[in-house]
Motif scaffolding. Structure first.
Motif, PDB file in Angstrom:
ATOM      1  N   LEU A   1      56.720  26.614 -41.935  1.00 30.56           N
ATOM      2  CA  LEU A   1      55.409  26.884 -42.510  1.00 30.56           C
ATOM      3  C   LEU A   1      54.905  28.260 -42.102  1.00 30.56           C
ATOM      4  CD1 LEU A   1      52.974  25.829 -44.098  1.00 30.56           C
ATOM      5  CD2 LEU A   1      52.131  24.795 -41.989  1.00 30.56           C
ATOM      6  N   GLN A   2      55.072  28.594 -40.821  1.00 34.38           N
ATOM      7  CA  GLN A   2      54.597  29.892 -40.344  1.00 34.38           C
ATOM      8  C   GLN A   2      55.377  31.031 -41.004  1.00 34.38           C
ATOM      9  OE1 GLN A   2      54.286  30.198 -36.125  1.00 34.38           O
ATOM     10  NE2 GLN A   2      53.680  32.323 -36.144  1.00 34.38           N
ATOM     11  N   ARG A   3      56.684  30.844 -41.121  1.00 33.98           N
ATOM     12  CA  ARG A   3      57.472  31.895 -41.769  1.00 33.98           C
ATOM     13  C   ARG A   3      57.071  32.057 -43.234  1.00 33.98           C
ATOM     14  NH1 ARG A   3      61.445  29.644 -38.404  1.00 33.98           N
ATOM     15  NH2 ARG A   3      62.178  28.241 -40.049  1.00 33.98           N
ATOM     16  N   ARG A   4      56.765  30.937 -43.898  1.00 36.76           N
ATOM     17  CA  ARG A   4      56.348  31.047 -45.295  1.00 36.76           C
ATOM     18  C   ARG A   4      55.029  31.785 -45.422  1.00 36.76           C
ATOM     19  NH1 ARG A   4      53.008  28.410 -48.636  1.00 36.76           N
ATOM     20  NH2 ARG A   4      52.542  26.679 -47.222  1.00 36.76           N
ATOM     21  N   LEU A   5      54.068  31.458 -44.548  1.00 34.14           N
ATOM     22  CA  LEU A   5      52.777  32.142 -44.603  1.00 34.14           C
ATOM     23  C   LEU A   5      52.922  33.621 -44.283  1.00 34.14           C
ATOM     24  CD1 LEU A   5      50.446  29.502 -42.922  1.00 34.14           C
ATOM     25  CD2 LEU A   5      50.652  30.039 -45.349  1.00 34.14           C
ATOM     26  N   GLU A   6      53.782  33.923 -43.289  1.00 38.40           N
ATOM     27  CA  GLU A   6      54.001  35.337 -42.963  1.00 38.40           C
ATOM     28  C   GLU A   6      54.664  36.057 -44.133  1.00 38.40           C
ATOM     29  OE1 GLU A   6      56.303  35.063 -39.432  1.00 38.40           O
ATOM     30  OE2 GLU A   6      54.565  34.830 -38.100  1.00 38.40           O
ATOM     31  N   SER A   7      55.604  35.378 -44.801  1.00 38.35           N
ATOM     32  CA  SER A   7      56.260  35.990 -45.957  1.00 38.35           C
ATOM     33  C   SER A   7      55.273  36.205 -47.091  1.00 38.35           C
ATOM     34  CB  SER A   7      57.426  35.103 -46.427  1.00 38.35           C
ATOM     35  OG  SER A   7      58.404  34.968 -45.422  1.00 38.35           O
ATOM     36  N   GLU A   8      54.385  35.211 -47.302  1.00 40.18           N
ATOM     37  CA  GLU A   8      53.379  35.370 -48.347  1.00 40.18           C
ATOM     38  C   GLU A   8      52.437  36.520 -48.030  1.00 40.18           C
ATOM     39  OE1 GLU A   8      51.462  31.629 -48.612  1.00 40.18           O
ATOM     40  OE2 GLU A   8      53.077  30.654 -49.735  1.00 40.18           O
TER      41      GLU A   8
ATOM     42  N   PRO B   1      42.789  34.921 -41.190  1.00 40.42           N
ATOM     43  CA  PRO B   1      43.834  35.137 -40.180  1.00 40.42           C
ATOM     44  C   PRO B   1      44.939  34.100 -40.288  1.00 40.42           C
ATOM     45  CG  PRO B   1      41.635  35.234 -39.204  1.00 40.42           C
ATOM     46  CD  PRO B   1      41.467  34.723 -40.598  1.00 40.42           C
ATOM     47  N   LEU B   2      46.112  34.462 -39.757  1.00 38.82           N
ATOM     48  CA  LEU B   2      47.279  33.582 -39.859  1.00 38.82           C
ATOM     49  C   LEU B   2      47.022  32.244 -39.177  1.00 38.82           C
ATOM     50  CD1 LEU B   2      50.203  33.126 -40.666  1.00 38.82           C
ATOM     51  CD2 LEU B   2      50.905  34.222 -38.519  1.00 38.82           C
TER      52      LEU B   2
ATOM     53  N   MET C   1      51.233  22.713 -52.893  1.00 38.41           N
ATOM     54  CA  MET C   1      50.092  22.530 -51.992  1.00 38.41           C
ATOM     55  C   MET C   1      48.820  22.931 -52.715  1.00 38.41           C
ATOM     56  SD  MET C   1      49.222  21.470 -49.115  1.00 38.41           S
ATOM     57  CE  MET C   1      50.901  21.301 -48.551  1.00 38.41           C
ATOM     58  N   VAL C   2      47.806  22.099 -52.714  1.00 40.98           N
ATOM     59  CA  VAL C   2      46.598  22.366 -53.473  1.00 40.98           C
ATOM     60  C   VAL C   2      45.627  23.254 -52.725  1.00 40.98           C
ATOM     61  CG1 VAL C   2      46.781  20.213 -54.746  1.00 40.98           C
ATOM     62  CG2 VAL C   2      45.534  20.245 -52.604  1.00 40.98           C
ATOM     63  N   THR C   3      45.748  23.347 -51.418  1.00 35.58           N
ATOM     64  CA  THR C   3      44.806  24.144 -50.644  1.00 35.58           C
ATOM     65  C   THR C   3      45.159  25.613 -50.753  1.00 35.58           C
ATOM     66  OG1 THR C   3      44.509  22.341 -49.117  1.00 35.58           O
ATOM     67  CG2 THR C   3      43.825  24.498 -48.362  1.00 35.58           C
ATOM     68  N   ASP C   4      44.139  26.445 -50.973  1.00 41.03           N
ATOM     69  CA  ASP C   4      44.345  27.888 -51.134  1.00 41.03           C
ATOM     70  C   ASP C   4      44.253  28.566 -49.786  1.00 41.03           C
ATOM     71  OD1 ASP C   4      44.536  30.454 -51.938  1.00 41.03           O
ATOM     72  OD2 ASP C   4      42.521  30.612 -52.773  1.00 41.03           O
ATOM     73  N   THR C   5      45.354  29.104 -49.327  1.00 41.49           N
ATOM     74  CA  THR C   5      45.368  29.871 -48.072  1.00 41.49           C
ATOM     75  C   THR C   5      45.802  31.292 -48.338  1.00 41.49           C
ATOM     76  OG1 THR C   5      47.637  29.200 -47.633  1.00 41.49           O
ATOM     77  CG2 THR C   5      45.903  27.839 -46.688  1.00 41.49           C
ATOM     78  N   SER C   6      45.616  31.756 -49.548  1.00 45.07           N
ATOM     79  CA  SER C   6      46.136  33.066 -49.926  1.00 45.07           C
ATOM     80  C   SER C   6      45.185  34.206 -49.661  1.00 45.07           C
ATOM     81  CB  SER C   6      46.494  33.058 -51.421  1.00 45.07           C
ATOM     82  OG  SER C   6      45.336  32.804 -52.197  1.00 45.07           O
TER      83      SER C   6
END
Length: 627
Positions: free
Chosen positions: A197-204, A11-12, A1-6
């Motif tokens: 997707l939500q679990r991945r973002l929460e894990s990140e 917020p989540l 994924m090219v978009t940076d959400t890190s």
């Protein structure tokens, strides 16, 4: 994924929005290619029955809409996509979907002969295929799916149900069933994809938090697998004075001054781990530049049942601590004399953690409050208060491990009822044979610091001129009052007050006189209401009265009458009398509004109506509550 959400500050929900938009953008390339093919096939199908002009016009419009997805792909997959732009792009994307879906849906009306089942069936089949493909390409967003599928299939469903072909009377119902099936299919895809997707973002996010904790830990931490270091934190690199490239992959023994130390202690650690206990040792360590220092290392296994997973070692440079302890043993009496001249307390405990000594100038301030602590453990002294149960548990764990502790904050109450706050720290004491002999430490008087902190907290939530709650504290209390009113099915009253002609005082006699008048008015307002009510200052000459429990409009009106009377009395300042009035806007929850912010707006509008009526009056809000 090219978009940076890190970014850890995002917020989540906003990171989910950015990821959703980026996934939609990624699907645009495939969707545009498939869309072009579908447009060509549909145009070829419609050409014999709809005519060249209509078919060409339709194909050109659809080609523009389909190919516009390439532009959406470029902007939606941008690496610096921000939440606000992502939200706007998603809305534009929905609008494009709706137009595209409508373009597919109207093709049913291009069929010149509804009884021509070959052409009619081909058109419907193409639209059904586009809808089915959308269930996959739009899986990340329910709204995106609805905006393209509903306009696509709604016209064919309606037409086939109103004018079904004679040979297929149930065609409309069948197409409707297909539409409902697509809804269910897309719902399943969406739940799975969004959940993943939500679990991945929460894990990140959790991984980033853990990495921050790992890198900012006060102690050096290394993960050792076999004899080699596979990971270390920033503190370890600082202690060894070298970059990570020199540490990761290196054997642990090269960082010991004596290589045999690591072999001996790692073997002993394995035995300790089998007994489910950590292993601690003290050894001289060697930095990359050759300098040495004493370190205390504590290890524990990654997995007690799988030693091959590695060991986690936490260590700290205790050279200074050892030197300090040596100096303390040598000059203990001199240290006690110095403590006796300070405002601190010096204390000692034996191996059973019972107080054996307590001295220092601070004892004079405390008086007799701690005289009965000799022979007791710290948690057995009733006068030591202000420590939460979880703090006690952590403190006891440190003592059982014979670890030094820092800044345990507590207070004692003197005989006159005043509180004195202390921060105590202690170090373990060992005899010459290395056996634990107790603790000694100091307790510093931090009462002034605690009082200053309390003053700062008060200033953050109160108006400095009048001492009344400010807008921030009022908002909190208003939300609490509304929440309580919901539970008991009661009313909350809110009055917005604006002093009439107050600006004249500031302009004619100066702001100092105006401030004195405001302080007097604030005092009168507080006396005019109950202790359970709140009077707040939210602006220059604007006040708010919060009635968390009010019986009805009559009760609120009675309070307003008292306020009008209190303000009407002359205010004397600088040997002059000032006559003031006040305009009051009254709003009730839930009669006039269903939330705090809207309730304030209703009261504000009512106050301005009172102003237009000449002031010196109270007016109720007229707008009903929003549903």
């Amino acid at each position: 994924m090219v978009t940076d959400t890190s970014s850890p500050d995002t917020p989540l929900e906003q990171r989910l929005l950015i990821e959703r938009v980026a996934l939609l953008g990624e699907s645009c390339r495939v969707a545009s290619l498939g869309g072009v093919i579908a447009v060509v096939v549909m145009a070829a199908t419609l050409w014999p029955t709809a005519g060249a002009l209509a078919t060409t016009a339709w194909a050109l419009v659809m080609a523009v809409l389909v190919l516009s997805q390439l532009g959406f792909h470029r902007v939606m997959c941008a690496p610096d996509l921000q939440p606000l732009r992502a939200e706007r792009l998603e809305q534009l994307y929905h609008a494009r979907n709706a137009l595209t879906g409508l373009g597919w849906g109207i093709t049913i009306f291009f069929v010149a002969r509804p009884d021509d089942l070959v052409i009619l069936g081909t058109v419907i089949l193409i639209v059904m295929t586009v809808a089915l493909a959308s269930a996959g390409t739009q899986a990340v967003s329910r709204m995106s799916f609805f905006t393209i599928v509903l306009p696509s299939l709604a016209p064919p469903v309606a037409l086939l149900m109103i004018q079904p072909p004679p040979t297929l009377p149930l065609a409309g119902w069948g197409l409707l069933g297909y539409l409902l099936l697509l809804f269910g299919l897309h719902g399943a895809f969406n739940r799975i994809l969004v959940g993943t997707l939500q679990r991945r973002l929460e894990s990140e996010a959790l991984a980033r938090e853990q990495q921050v904790i790992f890198d900012t830990a006060a102690e050096a931490i290394v993960l050792v697998r076999g004899p080699h270091i596979v990971k270390c934190n920033q503190r370890f690199l600082e202690q060894m004075r070298c970059p990570a490239a020199d540490v990761v992959g290196s054997p642990m023994w090269i960082w010991h001054l004596n290589a045999d130390d690591w072999s001996q202690h790692s073997e002993a650690a394995l035995h300790a781990f089998r007994e489910a206990r950590p292993y601690t040792y003290v050894a001289p360590m060697r930095r990359r530049d050759g300098s040495a220092f004493r370190a205390e290392m504590t290890g524990m296994p990654v997995s007690a049942t799988h030693p091959e997973a590695g060991m986690v070692w936490m260590g700290s440079d205790i050279t200074e601590r050892l030197e300090t302890e040596t100096a303390l043993r040598i000059s203990e009496e001199r240290f006690r004399r110095l403590i006796s001249m300070s405002s601190d307390l010096y204390w000692e405990q034996d191996a059973d953690l019972r107080f054996t000594h307590l001295s220092g100038a601070g004892m004079e301030r405390i008086g007799a409050a701690l005289q009965d602590c000799i022979g007791k453990r710290r948690w057995e002294v009733a006068k030591i208060e202000g420590i939460a149960p979880e703090q006690w548990a952590k403190h006891k764990e440190q003592l059982e491990a014979h670890e030094p502790f820092r800044d345990l904050v507590f207070y004692v109450t003197r005989s006159d009822g005043t509180r004195l706050w202390f921060s105590t720290s202690g170090n373990p004491v060992f005899d010459e044979d290395g056996h634990f002999a107790g603790y000694h430490g100091i307790a510093s008087d931090i009462s002034d610091r605690m009082r200053n902190a309390e003053r700062y907290r008060h200033l953050a939530y109160h108006d400095p001129l009048t001492g009344l709650p400010n807008r921030r504290l009022l908002a909190d209390q208003l939300e609490q009052a509304i929440a309580q009113a919901k539970r008991r099915d009661g009313l909350v009253g809110l009055m917005l007050l604006d002093l009439d002609d107050f600006k004249i005082i500031n302009d004619s006699d100066g702001h100092a006189v105006g401030d004195a008048v405001l302080a007097t008015i604030a005092h009168r307002l507080r006396l005019a209401v109950r202790d359970s009510d709140t009077v707040a200052r939210v602006g220059g000459d604007e006040f708010v009265i919060l009635l968390p429990e009010v019986d009805g409009p009559q009760a609120a009106e009675a309070v307003a009458a008292k306020v009008l009377e209190a303000v009407r009395e002359p205010v004397t300042s600088d040997q002059r009398d000032y006559l003031l009035g006040v305009s009051i806007g009254i709003a009730l929850y839930p009669t006039h509004a269903g939330g705090g912010e809207l309730l304030m707006q209703r009261a504000d509008a009512a106050m301005y109506r009172a102003k237009t009526l000449g002031g010196r009056s109270a007016v109720f809000a007229s707008a009903p509550a929003d549903n």
